[in-house]
Design an enzyme around this catalytic site. Structure first.
Site, PDB file in Angstrom:
ATOM      1  N   LYS A  76       0.896  -1.547  -0.378  1.00 26.69           N
ATOM      2  CA  LYS A  76       0.495  -0.775   0.064  1.00 26.69           C
ATOM      3  C   LYS A  76       0.763   1.596  -0.212  1.00 26.69           C
ATOM      4  CE  LYS A  76      -3.893   1.008   0.706  1.00 26.69           C
ATOM      5  NZ  LYS A  76      -5.699   0.222  -0.030  1.00 26.69           N
ATOM      6  N   GLY A  78     -20.637   7.822   5.462  1.00 25.87           N
ATOM      7  CA  GLY A  78     -19.356   7.816   4.207  1.00 25.87           C
ATOM      8  C   GLY A  78     -19.632   7.204   2.957  1.00 25.87           C
ATOM      9  N   VAL A  79     -20.496   8.270   2.320  1.00 24.86           N
ATOM     10  CA  VAL A  79     -20.515   8.025   0.966  1.00 24.86           C
ATOM     11  C   VAL A  79     -20.491   8.868  -0.659  1.00 24.86           C
ATOM     12  CG1 VAL A  79     -23.694   7.233   1.621  1.00 24.86           C
ATOM     13  CG2 VAL A  79     -22.389  10.510   0.863  1.00 24.86           C
ATOM     14  N   GLY A  80     -18.787   8.367  -0.310  1.00 24.20           N
ATOM     15  CA  GLY A  80     -18.271   9.091  -1.536  1.00 24.20           C
ATOM     16  C   GLY A  80     -18.207   7.987  -2.430  1.00 24.20           C
ATOM     17  N   VAL A 108     -17.319   4.926  -2.561  1.00 22.17           N
ATOM     18  CA  VAL A 108     -17.922   3.188  -2.337  1.00 22.17           C
ATOM     19  C   VAL A 108     -18.939   3.543  -2.445  1.00 22.17           C
ATOM     20  CG1 VAL A 108     -17.955   1.165  -1.206  1.00 22.17           C
ATOM     21  CG2 VAL A 108     -15.628   2.207  -1.995  1.00 22.17           C
TER      22      VAL A 108
END
Ligand code: NAD
Length: 365
Positions: free
Chosen positions: A80, A181-183, A185
């Site tokens: 990563k 979290g509604v980014g 994905v």
């Protein structure tokens, strides 16, 4: 503190620090394991409070990628990268060219792609410097492009499997799901859940992100601080890690935790705490493997969108096996997944039996 003494250091093969004063690039690439193949895992751009926090993140995330790739049956190890970004600076092509040169210097030991804060366009800049990159624009029906819709699909199918086992219903109609979290994905996941009849409660620290979802479909919007204790059946963490901890578990009303975020548990004991509260946890790196499946197919130039869909369709079966083992052994699901991943890697390292990964990546008979 030396990297070797770091609590999250787990026999990582190497950790590389890069800086480029001209473009203000500051990045760390961690390679956890190449036992199963080159270390594959996305790049995250985030404003860390300190370099130490960035190191902690990249060490945890890279180990997670080893486990994710192993359990998904992919011929890749785990790595990563994190780009430490000053929030006052905007993303520049030069920054990603410099990051591309950093990736190139590792000569194929690490393959990068998108993670939080990174777009397909950024990866195109990286491609200008190195071929060890995936998540590039899709060409025709071949696998490729933004991996987040595939991650969302895998999470959606995983939620269905968890609901079947824990709530004893084959339908998501009327099931209350909280999405933190509604980014990239989270937004795709909301669409899939809404189409299946689920009732959605969402939260996001960025007003424009929750507003986009709110404009798209009926949702209840709550403050980020309220989401983890909201009155929902399923909690889907789709923001950042460390959200499942002693404090949040004590306040949680959900019966299932199943979401896309990496490193959802603040530590491995939280898995046992969830068991004590009778909350079923879908191990993060098992349920969120859809994106890396797409990235892997694209990188290997193997397969079409349909094949990615079929492979993502294996995720719920993997989860069912873990859930069933958890029921029969009373072990926490994260422990079962970790043991499985470590066995696959150890077997590959010793060349004793590389059929285990292949066997686990097939549908249950
Ligand atoms: P993203 O940056 O597009 O979305 C994250 C969203 O979470 C953003 O809208 C952000 O504003 C919001 N957020 C941040 N902190 C929050 C908080 N405290 N409360 C509520 N909202 C908050 O990232 P993404 O690509 O959608 O990824 C989401 C998570 O899933 C990450 O943990 C990522 O590592 C993981 N993941 C992503 C993929 C992928 O394909 N993109 C694959 C596997 C895992």
């Amino acid at each position: 503190m030396s990297v070797f003494d770091h609590p999250e250091f787990d026999q990582h093969e190497s950790v590389h620090y890069f800086q480029d004063p001209q473009t203000e690039l500051k990045a760390i690439i961690a390679i956890h394991s190449t036992a199963l193949g080159p270390a594959a895992g996305g790049c995250r751009r985030w404003s860390y409070v300190s370099d130490a926090e960035a190191l902690t993140d990249v060490l945890r995330l890279s180990r997670g990628m080893t486990y994710k790739n192993a359990v998904a049956g992919l011929p890749f190890g785990g790595g990563k990268s994190v780009i430490l970004a000053d929030p006052s600076t905007s993303k520049t092509p030069g920054l990603f060219r410099a990051f591309g040169r950093a990736v190139a210097s590792l000569d194929g030991k690490y393959i990068t792609a998108e993670d939080v804060g990174i777009s397909v366009e950024d990866m195109l800049q990286v491609r200008g410097e190195t071929r060890f990159v995936s998540g590039l624009p899709q060409s025709g029906q071949a696998a490729g492009g933004d991996p987040s819709p595939w991650t969302a699909l895998g999470v959606f199918l995983g939620i269905q499997a968890a609901v079947e086992i824990r709530l004893d219903t084959g339908s998501l109609r009327g099931i209350k799901v909280g999405i933190q979290g509604v980014g990239h994905v989270g937004h795709h996941l909301c669409r899939l859940l809404h189409d299946a009849g689920a009732e959605l409660t969402i939260a996001d620290v960025k007003r424009e992100h929750w507003q986009q979802v709110d404009a798209d479909m009926p949702v209840t919007v709550v403050a980020p601080s309220e989401l983890l204790s909201a009155d929902v059946d399923v909690l889907a963490p789709c923001a950042l890690g460390n959200v499942i901890n002693m404090d949040s578990i004590s306040r949680m009303r959900a019966k299932i935790v199943a979401g896309a975020a990496n490193n959802q548990l603040s530590n491995s004991h939280d898995g046992a705490r969830l068991v004590e509260q009778n909350i079923l946890y879908a191990p993060d790196y098992v349920i969120n493997a859809g994106g890396i499946i797409s990235v892997a197919r694209e990188y290997l130039e193997q397969g079409s969108e349909d094949e990615v869909r079929n492979e993502v369709g294996l995720i719920p079966d993997r989860l069912r096996r873990i859930f069933t083992e958890a029921q029969t052994t009373s072990k926490a699901t994260n422990r079962i997944a970790d043991e499985l991943a470590r066995r696959i890697v150890a077997d590959a390292s010793s060349d004793a039996d590389d059929d285990l990964a292949e066997e686990f990546s097939q549908p249950a008979s």
